[in-house]
Scaffold this motif. Structure first.
Motif, mmCIF file in Angstrom:
data_model
loop_
_atom_site.group_PDB
_atom_site.id
_atom_site.type_symbol
_atom_site.label_atom_id
_atom_site.label_comp_id
_atom_site.label_asym_id
_atom_site.label_seq_id
_atom_site.Cartn_x
_atom_site.Cartn_y
_atom_site.Cartn_z
ATOM 1 N N HIS A 1 -6.484 1.298 -1.336
ATOM 2 C CA HIS A 1 -5.653 1.714 -0.325
ATOM 3 C C HIS A 1 -5.922 -0.003 -0.198
ATOM 4 O O HIS A 1 -6.064 0.194 1.326
ATOM 5 C CB HIS A 1 -6.762 2.475 0.396
ATOM 6 C CG HIS A 1 -6.431 3.856 -0.953
ATOM 7 N ND1 HIS A 1 -6.679 4.950 0.418
ATOM 8 C CD2 HIS A 1 -6.403 3.762 -2.340
ATOM 9 C CE1 HIS A 1 -6.376 6.038 -0.105
ATOM 10 N NE2 HIS A 1 -6.531 5.534 -2.200
ATOM 11 N N THR B 1 0.465 -1.076 0.232
ATOM 12 C CA THR B 1 -0.310 -0.451 -0.035
ATOM 13 C C THR B 1 0.600 1.518 0.185
ATOM 14 O O THR B 1 0.173 2.555 -0.828
ATOM 15 C CB THR B 1 -0.989 0.083 1.306
ATOM 16 O OG1 THR B 1 -1.306 -1.537 1.202
ATOM 17 C CG2 THR B 1 -2.210 1.038 0.779
ATOM 18 N N GLU B 2 2.250 1.094 0.856
ATOM 19 C CA GLU B 2 2.994 2.623 1.107
ATOM 20 C C GLU B 2 3.008 2.720 -0.885
ATOM 21 O O GLU B 2 3.995 3.726 -0.658
ATOM 22 C CB GLU B 2 4.097 1.963 2.616
ATOM 23 C CG GLU B 2 4.898 1.128 1.759
ATOM 24 C CD GLU B 2 4.778 -0.219 2.688
ATOM 25 O OE1 GLU B 2 5.139 -0.230 3.157
ATOM 26 O OE2 GLU B 2 3.146 -0.491 2.977
ATOM 27 N N LEU B 3 3.438 1.592 -1.290
ATOM 28 C CA LEU B 3 3.763 1.727 -2.241
ATOM 29 C C LEU B 3 3.154 2.682 -3.871
ATOM 30 O O LEU B 3 3.129 3.578 -4.663
ATOM 31 C CB LEU B 3 4.324 0.397 -3.438
ATOM 32 C CG LEU B 3 5.859 1.094 -4.382
ATOM 33 C CD1 LEU B 3 6.877 1.438 -3.697
ATOM 34 C CD2 LEU B 3 5.718 -0.344 -4.890
ATOM 35 N N LYS B 4 1.661 2.000 -3.460
ATOM 36 C CA LYS B 4 0.890 2.523 -4.392
ATOM 37 C C LYS B 4 0.480 3.730 -3.461
ATOM 38 O O LYS B 4 -0.095 4.400 -4.482
ATOM 39 C CB LYS B 4 -0.637 1.814 -3.806
ATOM 40 C CG LYS B 4 -0.697 0.714 -4.671
ATOM 41 C CD LYS B 4 -1.295 -0.322 -4.041
ATOM 42 C CE LYS B 4 -2.075 -1.273 -4.514
ATOM 43 N NZ LYS B 4 -2.639 -2.550 -3.796
ATOM 44 N N LEU B 5 1.043 4.598 -2.450
ATOM 45 C CA LEU B 5 0.010 5.509 -2.215
ATOM 46 C C LEU B 5 1.709 6.833 -2.248
ATOM 47 O O LEU B 5 1.438 8.044 -3.093
ATOM 48 C CB LEU B 5 -0.064 5.364 -0.513
ATOM 49 C CG LEU B 5 -1.178 5.139 -0.704
ATOM 50 C CD1 LEU B 5 -1.906 5.100 0.785
ATOM 51 C CD2 LEU B 5 -2.135 5.395 -1.305
ATOM 52 N N GLY B 6 2.723 6.294 -2.560
ATOM 53 C CA GLY B 6 3.795 6.981 -2.806
ATOM 54 C C GLY B 6 3.688 7.052 -4.305
ATOM 55 O O GLY B 6 3.111 7.340 -5.107
ATOM 56 N N THR B 7 4.809 7.715 -4.606
ATOM 57 C CA THR B 7 4.733 8.590 -5.831
ATOM 58 C C THR B 7 6.341 7.940 -6.943
ATOM 59 O O THR B 7 6.133 8.699 -8.244
ATOM 60 C CB THR B 7 5.543 10.274 -6.033
ATOM 61 O OG1 THR B 7 6.739 10.112 -5.352
ATOM 62 C CG2 THR B 7 4.411 10.987 -5.563
ATOM 63 N N SER B 8 6.508 7.247 -6.899
ATOM 64 C CA SER B 8 7.077 6.087 -7.629
ATOM 65 C C SER B 8 6.842 5.273 -8.507
ATOM 66 O O SER B 8 7.238 5.466 -9.586
ATOM 67 C CB SER B 8 8.963 5.512 -6.467
ATOM 68 O OG SER B 8 7.633 4.429 -5.558
ATOM 69 N N GLU C 1 -3.073 9.140 -8.558
ATOM 70 C CA GLU C 1 -3.373 8.722 -6.964
ATOM 71 C C GLU C 1 -4.124 7.526 -7.087
ATOM 72 O O GLU C 1 -5.147 7.167 -7.849
ATOM 73 C CB GLU C 1 -4.385 9.789 -6.123
ATOM 74 C CG GLU C 1 -3.843 9.893 -5.439
ATOM 75 C CD GLU C 1 -4.388 11.121 -4.727
ATOM 76 O OE1 GLU C 1 -4.694 11.491 -3.540
ATOM 77 O OE2 GLU C 1 -4.070 12.434 -5.413
ATOM 78 N N LYS D 1 3.086 7.531 -10.775
ATOM 79 C CA LYS D 1 3.728 8.884 -10.607
ATOM 80 C C LYS D 1 2.664 10.157 -11.167
ATOM 81 O O LYS D 1 2.739 11.072 -11.102
ATOM 82 C CB LYS D 1 5.043 9.312 -12.489
ATOM 83 C CG LYS D 1 6.275 8.606 -11.461
ATOM 84 C CD LYS D 1 7.104 8.873 -11.896
ATOM 85 C CE LYS D 1 8.848 8.027 -12.268
ATOM 86 N NZ LYS D 1 9.346 7.613 -13.011
#
Ligand SMILES: Nc1ncnc2c1ncn2[C@@H]1O[C@H](COP(=O)(O)OP(=O)(O)OP(=O)(O)O)[C@@H](O)[C@H]1O
Ligand SMILES: [Mg+2]
Lengths: 375, 281
Positions: free
Chosen positions: A104, A87-94, A100, A97
């Motif tokens: 979740h 999830t943290e990867l999905k919410l990040g921008t890497s 959004e 890009k």
């Protein structure tokens, strides 16, 4: 009915051979450096074997010609990647890009893998309802269309928050990061992907040799007779289509794990044709043929013939060896195979202890016959 | 309640402009062996195909076991083009158009005039596969071998059927590798595997010599008794029909021209003109 002694012995021989094969893979992975091309070939052919077997279930065993393989694999690959990505990867921008991410939550590797199959199967069920009642030619057209449409839809900007548009998905569990449950011991990747694909293929094999598999073959051999003997054509075709697509979805997810990344653009119709070619080379209606076919296909294409593309190999100053020449030789090999093995390498036979024994015995008696002629 | 197991009422089958079966009404009584005869192209196979759900009759009703199972009346373009009789009679009836497998499930099994065995399968598997319809397993229990008792039952019954037909020794051979006569027997075994009440045989003695035909007749009587069957068969061999059948229906150009016991049929002038006369020429 009880099995005869010979059948039991053959089953034990087969089990030993398969066991020995997997042990060999384990040993190879322990001894040979992991970067050796052999492993990449083996992993990819394990994935393609499953894709080919699932296509064979439909085309070879049920007599339904479908061209949607790449589409179902795409569904499986995306389902797996999206569900499994942390999830943290999905919410990040890497990774996401430009969008959004709307999802979740994340899931473990096994549930994601299973759902990859389920989503592909659900789509198959929906396509099958209108199409499988028609004559079987329509299935090829409908599935081909579906595969093209689904690829376009997954690249569509409006779905970006889920699919990341035309961009790459990455960061999900790949083959190098599979651990034995509750430990930190990594499972050797080649062994792992071969095991998973092997289990799926074994399930298909069990299905084919069950009462339902016989019904599929009856439909393939003679639809009118099958119907007259009480086999509901629509129900069984739909069933075969759904199961085939389920495993196509799983193979798509495995392909994602193998490639580390997923991108809709890779699931082109050309991929379906590659898999179809594997099925034909291996033998329509032969599971072991599909496995052998996919290994040979991928090894030839990506390993054994690679030297042809290396421009340093000039013979007599002729510069025929340039990139692309490999494809020419490859096509020639395929033509030769198709010419000499009309029904593929295996025909509709399987690689079993019994058939191997008969094959060897046949060769011997052939030799004897020839010897007799001479004398 | 009547004793008729199968009843056809004004069944008409029209292909484009060709009326292949024209207002055919007949009854097949429970436990009897009944024949359907007629010259080539008379519409016999088409009548069978209407009964088994292969074709939806253009008009008429078919009931089995006192239950209406097939019902048709002219619709759409056919309303205008219909050439048969009774065009208005069934218009208010709901159309019932079952698929062949639904008919087979009711208890009607058949063989084919041009043998249709499953060619990639062994003799054993041909019969075993016909057992699939009454299989209690679902796809999950079948794949993972969770109901071995059911699988064993199917295999045992298959073996019994093959033994009854003297086919046990060929069980592992490819079905299509059998000689012609045995292929016909295998088709009967396969049909019996669906546990039918009514067995439809389309020219079971085709291509057989007089000796084989006689044996086949005795064999049909035997299975009729053993499996409690009613048999309805199309046959050209008059000696077989006359000797073993309880009742004979004769059709010509799709129309029923006579029906009765062998003795009655033998002396019926219309039949002699239309059929027997031709055969004796
Ligand atoms: N599907 C079809 N479409 C058009 N015409 C058909 C069709 N099936 C049968 N017919 C026609 O219906 C007529 C009756 O054919 P049918 O096969 O029922 O004859 P039959 O009595 O079984 O003859 P045989 O003794 O040769 O088997 C023939 O004129 C045939 O051409
Ligand atoms: Mg006929």
């Amino acid at each position: 009915m009880t099995k005869t002694k010979e059948e039991k012995r053959d089953a034990i021989i087969a089990a030993c051979c398969i066991g020995a094969f997997y042990v060999l893979i384990l040993i190879l992975e322990a001894v040979v450096p992991a970067t050796h091309i052999l492993f990449s070939i083996l992993k990819k052919s394990a994935v393609y074997s499953l894709a080919a077997v699932s296509m064979n279930l439909l085309n070879g065993f049920t007599g339904l010609f479908s061209l949607g393989q790449a589409g179902f694999m795409l569904l499986g690959a995306y389902t797996y990647a999206i569900l499994n990505m942390p999830t943290e990867l999905k919410l990040g921008t890497s990774v996401y890009k430009y969008y959004e991410c709307a999802i979740h939550f994340d899931m473990g590797f096994l549930p994601s893998l299973l759902l990859a199959g389920v989503i592909a199967a659900v789509f198959a069920a929906l396509i099958g309802i209108p199409v499988l009642r028609l004559k079987s030619d329509y299935l090829a057209i409908a599935t081909l269309g579906f595969a093209e449409i689904i690829r376009a839809v997954f690249q569509w900007e409006a779905l970006g928050p889920v699919t990341n548009g035309a961009n790459i998905l990455s960061g999900f569990t790949d083959l190098n990061h599979i651990y034995i449950p509750f430990t930190k011991i990594a499972i050797p990747p080649t062994f792992f992907v071969m095991l998973l694909s092997g289990i799926c293929i074994a399930i298909v094999l069990l299905l084919i040799n069950s009462s339902f598999g016989r019904a599929f073959k009856a439909i393939r051999d003679d639809e009118i007779a099958a119907e007259a003997m009480g086999i509901n054509l629509f129900k069984h075709k739909e069933m075969s289509f759904i199961i085939s697509s389920f495993f196509a979805g799983i193979s798509g997810a495995l392909l994602a794990m193998y490639q580390f990344t997923v991108k809709a653009a890779t699931f082109k119709t050309a991929m379906t044709y590659e898999i179809l070619l594997i099925v034909v080379i291996g033998g329509i209606g032969s599971i072991s043929g599909s496995c052998i076919g996919s290994f040979l296909f991928i090894a030839c294409n990506e390993w054994w013939l690679r030297f042809l593309d290396e421009s340093s190999n000039n013979i007599a100053g002729l510069n025929i060896f340039r990139s692309g020449f490999r494809k020419v030789v490859f096509s020639l090999i395929i033509m030769v195979i198709v010419l000499f093995f009309r029904k593929g390498l295996m025909g509709d036979k399987e690689l079993t202890a019994k058939n191997v024994r008969q094959f060897i015995a046949g060769k011997k008696s052939e030799k004897k016959a020839k010897g007799g002629e001479k004398a | 309640m009547s004793e008729a197991l199968l009843r056809l009422e004004n069944v008409t089958m029209q292909f484009g402009g060709v009326v292949a079966v024209d207002s055919l009404s007949l009854e097949v009584e429970t436990g009897k062996i009944v024949a359907l005869i007629g010259p080539n192209g008379a519409g016999k196979t088409t009548a069978f195909n209407c009964i088994t759900g292969v074709y939806q009759p253009t008009n008429g009703l078919i009931s089995f076991d006192d239950k209406l199972v097939v019902s048709g009346h002219p619709t759409g373009k056919m309303k205008r083009d219909y050439k048969g009789s009774n065009s208005e009679k069934y218009l208010d009836k709901e159309i019932i158009d079952p698929t062949p497998d639904e008919i087979t499930r009711l208890g009607i099994a058949r063989t084919f005039q041009n043998i249709r065995l499953w060619k990639s399968m062994s003799v054993f598997d041909n019969v075993l596969t016909a057992k699939h319809m009454r299989n209690r397993q679902n796809v999950f229990t079948a794949t993972f071998r969770l109901d071995r008792a059911e699988e064993k039952r199917m295999r045992q019954e298959t073996m019994e059927l093959l033994e009854e037909q003297n086919l046990a020794q060929y069980k592992d051979d490819l079905a299509v590798s059998l000689p012609y006569g045995l292929q016909r027997r295998l088709e009967i075994a396969r049909a019996l595997a669906t546990d039918p009440k009514l067995l439809l045989l389309d020219e079971p003695a085709a291509g057989m010599n007089p000796q084989e035909t006689l044996e086949l007749g005795e064999f049909i009587v035997e299975i009729q008794k053993k499996h409690n069957l009613t048999i309805f068969m199309i046959e050209h061999h008059m000696d077989l029909v006359m000797r073993f059948c309880d009742k004979i229906y004769v059709i010509d150009f799709g129309k029923l021209i006579a029906g009765g016991t062998p003795a009655e049929i033998k002396n019926n002038q219309r039949v002699i003109d239309a059929y027997l006369g031709v055969a004796e020429e």
